[in-house]
Design a protein around this motif. Structure first.
Motif, PDB file in Angstrom:
ATOM      1  N   ILE A 119      47.474  49.960  50.051  1.00 36.58           N
ATOM      2  CA  ILE A 119      48.473  49.299  49.177  1.00 36.58           C
ATOM      3  C   ILE A 119      47.882  48.733  47.979  1.00 36.58           C
ATOM      4  O   ILE A 119      48.261  48.650  46.871  1.00 36.58           O
ATOM      5  N   SER A 120      46.951  47.861  48.288  1.00 36.64           N
ATOM      6  CA  SER A 120      46.255  47.076  47.232  1.00 36.64           C
ATOM      7  C   SER A 120      45.098  48.105  46.795  1.00 36.64           C
ATOM      8  O   SER A 120      44.374  48.827  47.414  1.00 36.64           O
ATOM      9  N   SER A 121      44.918  48.073  45.399  1.00 35.80           N
ATOM     10  CA  SER A 121      43.884  48.675  44.906  1.00 35.80           C
ATOM     11  C   SER A 121      42.417  48.343  44.759  1.00 35.80           C
ATOM     12  O   SER A 121      41.615  48.840  44.308  1.00 35.80           O
ATOM     13  N   LEU A 122      42.358  46.952  45.376  1.00 37.22           N
ATOM     14  CA  LEU A 122      41.198  46.610  45.394  1.00 37.22           C
ATOM     15  C   LEU A 122      40.118  47.482  46.226  1.00 37.22           C
ATOM     16  O   LEU A 122      40.294  47.688  47.395  1.00 37.22           O
ATOM     17  N   PRO A 123      38.964  47.650  45.576  1.00 35.08           N
ATOM     18  CA  PRO A 123      38.004  48.458  46.105  1.00 35.08           C
ATOM     19  C   PRO A 123      37.245  47.601  47.539  1.00 35.08           C
ATOM     20  O   PRO A 123      37.100  46.416  47.450  1.00 35.08           O
ATOM     21  N   PHE A 124      36.864  48.264  48.249  1.00 32.48           N
ATOM     22  CA  PHE A 124      36.202  47.690  49.709  1.00 32.48           C
ATOM     23  C   PHE A 124      35.139  46.861  49.122  1.00 32.48           C
ATOM     24  O   PHE A 124      35.180  45.616  49.745  1.00 32.48           O
ATOM     25  N   SER A 125      34.227  47.272  48.304  1.00 33.37           N
ATOM     26  CA  SER A 125      33.053  46.383  48.221  1.00 33.37           C
ATOM     27  C   SER A 125      33.399  45.047  47.373  1.00 33.37           C
ATOM     28  O   SER A 125      32.985  44.187  47.637  1.00 33.37           O
ATOM     29  N   THR A 126      34.322  45.274  46.533  1.00 35.75           N
ATOM     30  CA  THR A 126      34.976  43.987  45.860  1.00 35.75           C
ATOM     31  C   THR A 126      35.465  42.962  46.372  1.00 35.75           C
ATOM     32  O   THR A 126      35.185  41.939  46.497  1.00 35.75           O
ATOM     33  N   PHE A 127      36.339  43.722  47.328  1.00 38.95           N
ATOM     34  CA  PHE A 127      37.208  42.532  48.149  1.00 38.95           C
ATOM     35  C   PHE A 127      36.091  42.076  49.247  1.00 38.95           C
ATOM     36  O   PHE A 127      36.235  40.879  49.424  1.00 38.95           O
ATOM     37  N   VAL A 128      35.153  42.890  49.897  1.00 42.14           N
ATOM     38  CA  VAL A 128      34.082  41.926  50.759  1.00 42.14           C
ATOM     39  C   VAL A 128      33.505  40.977  50.025  1.00 42.14           C
ATOM     40  O   VAL A 128      33.461  39.782  50.498  1.00 42.14           O
ATOM     41  N   VAL A 129      33.048  41.216  48.780  1.00 43.38           N
ATOM     42  CA  VAL A 129      32.251  40.324  47.789  1.00 43.38           C
ATOM     43  C   VAL A 129      33.193  38.920  47.601  1.00 43.38           C
ATOM     44  O   VAL A 129      32.715  38.061  47.623  1.00 43.38           O
ATOM     45  N   ASN A 134      54.506  54.836  49.742  1.00 45.53           N
ATOM     46  CA  ASN A 134      53.049  54.719  49.256  1.00 45.53           C
ATOM     47  C   ASN A 134      53.489  53.431  48.068  1.00 45.53           C
ATOM     48  O   ASN A 134      54.160  53.300  47.652  1.00 45.53           O
ATOM     49  N   ARG A 135      52.002  53.320  47.496  1.00 44.53           N
ATOM     50  CA  ARG A 135      51.989  51.821  46.840  1.00 44.53           C
ATOM     51  C   ARG A 135      52.584  52.316  45.260  1.00 44.53           C
ATOM     52  O   ARG A 135      52.779  51.409  44.807  1.00 44.53           O
ATOM     53  N   TYR A 136      52.773  53.495  44.916  1.00 40.34           N
ATOM     54  CA  TYR A 136      53.472  53.741  43.550  1.00 40.34           C
ATOM     55  C   TYR A 136      54.847  53.760  43.567  1.00 40.34           C
ATOM     56  O   TYR A 136      55.518  53.988  42.707  1.00 40.34           O
ATOM     57  N   GLU A 137      55.604  53.473  44.710  1.00 40.87           N
ATOM     58  CA  GLU A 137      56.983  53.689  44.869  1.00 40.87           C
ATOM     59  C   GLU A 137      57.396  52.221  44.483  1.00 40.87           C
ATOM     60  O   GLU A 137      57.197  51.340  44.991  1.00 40.87           O
ATOM     61  N   PHE A 186      54.785  52.184  24.947  1.00 37.79           N
ATOM     62  CA  PHE A 186      54.037  51.573  26.060  1.00 37.79           C
ATOM     63  C   PHE A 186      53.550  52.551  27.044  1.00 37.79           C
ATOM     64  O   PHE A 186      54.373  53.305  27.547  1.00 37.79           O
ATOM     65  N   ALA A 187      52.294  52.203  27.561  1.00 38.16           N
ATOM     66  CA  ALA A 187      51.638  53.028  28.646  1.00 38.16           C
ATOM     67  C   ALA A 187      51.626  52.051  29.744  1.00 38.16           C
ATOM     68  O   ALA A 187      51.089  51.190  29.574  1.00 38.16           O
ATOM     69  N   ILE A 188      52.104  52.541  30.956  1.00 41.17           N
ATOM     70  CA  ILE A 188      52.208  51.902  32.083  1.00 41.17           C
ATOM     71  C   ILE A 188      51.133  52.564  32.854  1.00 41.17           C
ATOM     72  O   ILE A 188      51.295  53.750  33.415  1.00 41.17           O
ATOM     73  N   THR A 189      50.325  51.597  33.593  1.00 43.13           N
ATOM     74  CA  THR A 189      49.292  52.136  34.499  1.00 43.13           C
ATOM     75  C   THR A 189      49.678  52.095  35.863  1.00 43.13           C
ATOM     76  O   THR A 189      50.747  51.401  36.102  1.00 43.13           O
ATOM     77  N   GLY A 190      49.298  52.806  36.711  1.00 46.48           N
ATOM     78  CA  GLY A 190      49.624  52.814  38.057  1.00 46.48           C
ATOM     79  C   GLY A 190      49.273  51.415  38.762  1.00 46.48           C
ATOM     80  O   GLY A 190      50.088  51.043  39.663  1.00 46.48           O
ATOM     81  N   GLY A 191      48.521  50.675  38.185  1.00 47.79           N
ATOM     82  CA  GLY A 191      48.344  49.413  38.567  1.00 47.79           C
ATOM     83  C   GLY A 191      49.364  48.347  38.476  1.00 47.79           C
ATOM     84  O   GLY A 191      49.846  47.668  39.360  1.00 47.79           O
ATOM     85  N   TRP A 192      50.070  48.525  37.353  1.00 44.66           N
ATOM     86  CA  TRP A 192      51.303  47.707  37.209  1.00 44.66           C
ATOM     87  C   TRP A 192      52.453  48.127  37.975  1.00 44.66           C
ATOM     88  O   TRP A 192      53.033  47.307  38.505  1.00 44.66           O
ATOM     89  N   ILE A 193      52.459  49.590  37.991  1.00 42.72           N
ATOM     90  CA  ILE A 193      53.564  50.106  39.115  1.00 42.72           C
ATOM     91  C   ILE A 193      53.341  49.307  40.426  1.00 42.72           C
ATOM     92  O   ILE A 193      54.346  48.959  41.242  1.00 42.72           O
ATOM     93  N   SER A 194      52.150  49.627  41.055  1.00 41.55           N
ATOM     94  CA  SER A 194      51.862  49.300  42.417  1.00 41.55           C
ATOM     95  C   SER A 194      52.022  47.539  42.560  1.00 41.55           C
ATOM     96  O   SER A 194      52.340  47.052  43.609  1.00 41.55           O
ATOM     97  N   CYS A 195      51.581  46.995  41.457  1.00 39.27           N
ATOM     98  CA  CYS A 195      51.587  45.616  41.443  1.00 39.27           C
ATOM     99  C   CYS A 195      53.187  45.198  41.678  1.00 39.27           C
ATOM    100  O   CYS A 195      53.605  44.209  42.667  1.00 39.27           O
ATOM    101  N   ALA A 196      53.939  45.702  40.920  1.00 38.79           N
ATOM    102  CA  ALA A 196      55.576  45.532  40.992  1.00 38.79           C
ATOM    103  C   ALA A 196      55.957  45.710  42.219  1.00 38.79           C
ATOM    104  O   ALA A 196      57.052  45.149  42.913  1.00 38.79           O
ATOM    105  N   SER A 197      55.611  46.823  42.956  1.00 40.32           N
ATOM    106  CA  SER A 197      55.907  47.453  44.381  1.00 40.32           C
ATOM    107  C   SER A 197      55.519  46.558  45.402  1.00 40.32           C
ATOM    108  O   SER A 197      56.319  46.101  46.279  1.00 40.32           O
ATOM    109  N   ILE A 198      54.253  45.646  45.236  1.00 36.73           N
ATOM    110  CA  ILE A 198      53.852  44.741  45.913  1.00 36.73           C
ATOM    111  C   ILE A 198      54.995  43.600  46.136  1.00 36.73           C
ATOM    112  O   ILE A 198      55.341  42.914  47.072  1.00 36.73           O
TER     113      ILE A 198
END
Lengths: 348, 251, 270
Positions: free
Chosen positions: A168-178, C47-50, C107-119
């Motif tokens: 769910i988090s996009s944080l990569p494994f290595s970054t997260f560990v560090v 999934n994280r982008y929902e 506005f360009a919205i990245t997947g990161g923002w979507i998944s952040c909102a999802s979290i």
């Protein structure tokens, strides 16, 4: 370092629930069989004590920020591994229900990360081995610090594994560990110091209390080691399965549901005939799975019009607008229903 | 039923750290009596009480409750006979709700559910706490807690009520209410207390403990009129027996 | 950091809500525990982008809280307190996931923002469900449900003891900590030197209390077993409750309800 529900996938959360439940069942059996009745109220009250102690802050030396006691190692020293594990687990249950520390699904992870390592690894294999039976103040401090650090490092690493395999988090494994390990090194040293201070204070004032914890279950005895090994084997196995799941089918449940209901086949053949089916198909096209950004995935899915990230982004606009509007409407609808229900209850 | 209900002979108790809490205590309490055990802090009152239901084991001496000597075998019967109410009600009320707490003892006696329910109801009505039945203990006031704590013991239908500091920490109204309740009990009653006015009102007989021995044992009023004894044992005359400092009138 | 007194008051308030009487309160606790579990598992199974598909799920907490007569403002405030933490965790996603997801005008919205909102949305839903479960069930009944669902008695007894004495010990802890704060005169005298003995004393008092409780238990014939009366039963109403909600969750999981409704309204569908 509480895990939260929002970062977990059902597969990881469910697996860890199973592991935690198994350990709780085993520890309960051990406690019931091996400890006398007087431990029943003692465990309960010490759990409440940890709860209270966690709310009292102290200034961390040389930093000026404030910290609080975790308590896992302290409980293990006072109660022995099994009773300590149950006590930590019970504290986490209350925290998840009343203070949203972690969450209900994340409970399994948290019990494992914060309970298993201090009680079954750090205490018997590190603290007891270093401290011996009549430790001097320095020896006790060293033992406590090393044990706390190891316990927290393992817990923190476990958090990383659980988070990354949930996807769910996009944080990569290595970054997260560090990120995680050094922070928990510091937290571990402080936790060890605090534990040592409390233990030596109590050992001076009421030596029988510290002695009481040493007796119940001798660490390093064969059964405990067997248990540990089997738990380790089990978690490795489960970990393996989970990570396989996470890589093959990023979303285990979605995959399972699709398999069970055959949704994909249905939409594939009767595409666009009926509005509901059409929107279903849209949904799948909208977010086929984790690999939707890869063109290969798009190609593999064939009819789902996934071309590539750029080309798709504009195509998604329509869906997104509709989705956004729909989200607002469904929210309004939910609260509207709630409002009506409330009114009706007041008149009833 | 024998005439002597509690008999303590040459009881001695030394704690693990070497503190001599009871040196040589002998006393006899008769059926239906209401007795106060008073003394300064550390005189051994609580230690003595804890022997009466066998929680502590004496280093030497003997205790008889009713017809039985206190031994490991008679312990369950004696614990049922001697109802012990602790000073801090929070220690006594450990179950989730008032009902569960009052039912704890009867269930341990192995009574069937229906009878347990009946007992709980009757006992809670007796102490005026029937409305609290489903409440958890942490939502009760101090006075309510105390009355429920007494109910938890009454539900085991004891012959003897032993209470450690029953009135401590209660407001005047709750104290008065509790004393009225205690007066109505037909049980043999043993109290420890620093509330000497309560002792005067509720107990015909008083035993003074001092440094682990029985310093005096007799009618309450007689003991409280012995100024030399009171001073030696770090006690004082109850306010109700002293002259009024404002109007100068005595009792 | 939350203050001890505040935390205890909060605990008591949530605990008192459970003493209410409503359709939901009267249901067997097992039904509510199971439904909450199904709800949480379904919500986190996206999934994280929902993002939009999560909104229809608000129907569950809102309806349960309304039928259970829970004070909405209080629950919302409790949830809002947790959002900052979710935001901190979610904020990492836009940093690492810069893949373009959707373009709305300029506005360009990245997947990161979507998944952040999802979290954040997931947090609100799961945390809300947990608070509501406690509010309409109460901790004691949750424990009873856990036991009847197979949790070992040793553990449920532990939970009950812990819960009972939280109220006593947090007050003791608060007194000790207040005394220390008052005497440190606003200086940063709250270091380890005073913390160790403070916690140590609290620990010793706790230990003595446990001994007294054990005494009180023995005095009333405790032999190691706890007896309890079972109050409620799992009947048709409970079955209907669990099955009904589960069906709703599965449908909402399979079908993006928000998308569907949005299309109906915007008329994109022809």
């Amino acid at each position: 370092m509480h895990m939260a529900d929002a970062l977990l996938s059902p597969a990881v959360g469910g697996t860890m629930w199973g592991v935690a439940a198994g350990t709780i069942a085993y520890s309960s059996m051990k406690v019931k069989k091996e400890l006398d009745d007087s431990k029943v109220p003692l465990m309960g009250v010490l759990g409440a004590f940890i709860f209270a102690a966690q709310m009292i802050n102290f200034t961390i030396p040389a930093t000026g920020s404030s910290g609080h006691l975790g308590g896992g190692l302290l409980l293990a020293i006072l109660l022995g591994p099994y009773a300590a594990f149950l006590t930590i687990a019970s504290v986490l249950v209350v925290q998840s229900l009343f203070f949203a520390d972690g969450g209900i699904l994340a409970l399994g992870c948290n019990i494992f990360n914060l309970g298993f390592f201090p009680a079954f690894i750090a205490y018997p294999f590190i603290y007891r081995k270093i401290a011996g039976s009549q430790p001097s103040r320095t020896r006790l401090s060293i033992a406590a610090i090393i044990a706390a650090v190891v316990g927290l490092q393992m817990g923190a690493f476990s958090v990383v594994l659980e988070t990354v395999s949930s996807g769910i988090s996009s944080l990569p494994f290595s970054t997260f560990v560090v990120l995680m390990q050094p922070i928990h090194l510091a937290i571990g040293i402080v936790e060890g110091l605090v534990t040592a201070t409390v233990v030596s204070f109590v050992a001076a004032a009421r030596p029988e209390i510290i002695r009481a914890g040493n007796d119940p279950v001798t660490p390093g005895r064969l059964p405990l080691r067997n248990v540990l090994l089997s738990f380790l084997a089990a978690s490795l196995l489960i970990g393996g399965i989970v990570s396989w799941f996470a890589s093959e089918n990023p979303d285990g449940l979605e995959w399972a549901i699709a398999k069970v209901t055959g949704t994909e086949e249905v939409t594939g053949t009767e595409e666009g005939v009926h509005t509901i089916l059409a929107s279903l198909q849209e949904k799948i096209a909208f977010l086929p799975d984790y690999s939707f950004k890869q063109e290969a995935a798009g190609a593999a899915e064939g009819e789902n019009n996934v071309d590539g990230p750029e080309g798709d982004a504009s195509g998604r606009l329509g869906t997104s607008v509709a989705g956004g509007v729909g989200a607002l409407i469904s929210l309004a609808l939910a609260f509207g229903i709630g409002f009506v229900l409330r009114r009706r209850q007041q008149f009833a | 039923m024998s005439h002597h209900i509690v008999e303590v002979k040459h009881l001695q108790h030394i704690y693990a750290d070497g503190t001599v809490a009871l040196q040589d205590v002998s006393l006899t309490i008769h059926h239906g009596e209401s007795v106060a055990i008073i003394g300064a802090n550390g005189a051994g009152k609580s230690t003595l009480l804890l022997h009466l239901n066998g929680y502590l084991t004496a280093n030497s001496g003997e205790i008889r409750i009713g017809d039985f000597p206190l031994t490991k075998k008679t312990l369950p019967e004696i614990r049922r006979t001697v109802g012990m109410v602790f000073q801090d009600a929070d220690d006594q009320l450990f179950m989730p709700t008032v009902f569960d707490d009052v039912a704890f003892g009867p269930f341990n006696l192995g009574l069937p559910v229906d009878e347990v329910k009946q007992r709980v109801k009757a006992v809670l009505e007796q102490v005026g706490a029937a409305h609290l039945q489903e409440k958890p203990p942490y939502h009760l006031s101090g006075g309510e807690k105390k009355r429920v704590a007494i109910a938890t013991v009454l539900s085991m239908s004891p012959d003897i009520l032993v209470m450690d500091e029953p009135t401590s920490g209660l407001d005047p109204f709750a104290r008065r209410q509790l004393m009225g309740l205690l007066r109505d009990f037909q049980h043999t009653k043993i109290f420890t207390s620093h509330d000497l006015d309560m002792v005067v009102e509720l107990c015909q007989r008083t035993i003074v403990l001092h440094k682990g021995i029985v310093k005096a044992d007799g009618p309450t009023l007689e003991i409280f009129n012995d100024d030399a004894l009171l001073a030696e044992c770090r006690l004082e005359k109850p306010l109700s027996m002293q002259g009024c400092p404002v109007c100068g009138k005595g009792r | 950091m939350r203050s001890i007194d505040g935390a205890v008051l909060d605990l008591k308030r949530l605990d008192l809500l459970a003493t209410g009487d409503s359709v939901i309160h009267r249901l067997d606790a097992r039904a509510k525990v199971l439904t909450t579990l199904v709800f949480i598992v379904t919500v986190v199974s996206f999934n994280r982008y929902e993002f939009t598909a999560l909104f229809p799920f608000f129907i569950y907490p809102v309806v349960t809280a309304s039928l259970g007569n829970l004070p909405g403002g209080y629950i919302v405030r409790k949830i809002i307190m947790v959002i900052p933490f979710a935001f901190v965790v979610g904020m990492l996603n836009p940093i690492f996931d810069r893949e373009l997801f959707v373009r709305i005008g300029p506005f360009a919205i990245t997947g990161g923002w979507i998944s952040c909102a999802s979290i954040i949305l997931r947090t609100v839903l799961t945390v809300g469900a947990a608070f509501i479960l406690v509010g309409v069930t109460g901790f004691l009944s949750v424990c009873e449900a856990l036991e009847r669902l197979g949790t070992p008695r040793t553990f449920t007894v532990q939970l009950l003891f812990l819960y009972r004495y939280i109220f006593v010990l947090t007050e003791e802890g608060a007194r000790a900590s207040r005394a220390r704060e008052l005497r440190s005169c606003g200086r940063k005298g709250l270091g380890l030197a005073s913390f160790g003995p403070l916690i140590g004393h609290l620990l010793i008092r706790t230990w003595l209390r446990a001994e007294r409780i054990h005494m009180a238990m023995l005095a009333r014939g405790f032999t190691g077993e706890f007896h309890s009366r079972q109050v409620s039963g799992f009947g048709w109403r409970e079955l209907f409750y669990v099955a009904g909600w589960s069906a709703v969750f599965v449908v909402l999981r399979m079908e993006n309800g928000a998308q569907w409704m949005g299309r109906l309204v915007t008329g994109v569908l022809s």
